[in-house]
Motif scaffolding. Sequence first.
Motif: not given
Length: 431
Positions: A133-140, A123-131
């Motif tokens: 309900g917050e705005a999308p963030m990268t795994l990093a 899973l790339p560290s720059q993968l955009p994910v939702s945490v």
Amino acid sequence: MTGSRSLTFSTARRPQRRRWVRVVVGLLIVALLAVVLLALSGGLLWAYAWARLGGTELPSLAAEGDEALGAGGATSPEGTTTVLIALTPPRDATDPAGVPLAGPVALVQVGGPRGDDAAVLVLPSQLPVSVEGEAPMTLAQVHAAGGPDVLLRTVVDYTEIDVDHVVIASETTLPQLVEALGPIEVCTTGCTTVDHAQATTTLAGLLTDDAAPADVARALDEVAALLRGLGAATDPVGAITSPLASKRVIDIIAADVTTDANLRGGALLPLAEQLSTTGAVAIVQLPGVVNPDTGRLLVLPEQAATRFAVLREGGVPEASADDDEAAFLAAATVSVQNGTGTAGYAADLEAQLSALGVRVVGTENAPTFDVERTQVIYGPDDPAVEAAAILIARELGDVDLVADERQPTFEGEPVSIRVIGGADLDTGGGS
């Protein structure tokens, strides 16, 4: 006379027997002391490891059902062990949060239906994910903001794969272990010794998000071989007979590695052995494309979900990066415009795109014939279309990638992408 000889004989042999007995008893005492010292050394090392390698309480590992992942929950095949492994830059071990990731996150799954083989989901560290309900963030960014527990929860939520353990290490950990115990003998096709600098080079192969699957597999094989060498250098007998080196290893792990509480003390060693003795390693990478203009990673949910589902069943996804790209291109509808006026130019571009598997719905002239640079224009809010546009632009060469708020059309009907051929690609050889 006979009795005298018998008495003389008996007196001559007794001192020899006593000396022999004393030697045997002395050897037994020395052996017993050695065993006691070894046991004491081993016990002290075990106690020291238990105190130093305390592990971190990660509530997400203990969560079940709705608490863990909505109504569906996370699953993994029976008999498998799944470990989340990530690397960070050098950090303060007392503050596992506050730092990003140095490379991709890996879910390593061993055991179960695959036997001795393993699957590694990257899973790339720059993968955009939702945490939550917050705005999308990268795994990093997730790890920097919330540390290992939030990273774990996010990965489990994204993949729906159950995770058993977490190991997050500094990128300097492996080289430091080699320096403490090395040089380490490493055997792949042949055997050689590896020092601190070579271990750093070996590890560098895993510290990039955009490495090809073959490069990732090669880097994993090299790191696994190095881990086997380290395992041989830290076997129980070696650990007990070299207590100072063992203490140094414990101190390095305690300072640079974050693990879950279930790996407290010596429990980390069986996991390390299990990971380092795996057979073939299948590399599973997400179907994604990076937009060169924005740096945004585009991952198509349906293809990703297919890979996750196979891992949850103990299999290995067979789709390759080439298959993913072909699927992206085949799903898009494209129109081609001639922006130079050269006869046959649009038809040439159509043929070039069709050879890539692109579905060209038609060609036409652009409103003007003074287009200098070729443009690949895509509409809004569709990651699959954006990915296809990126791939088309990549295949055509140094062209402009243009995001448009309006939906491209051809003869009044919507299309995914519009390509306007410019002078940069016009060889003037149209028919």
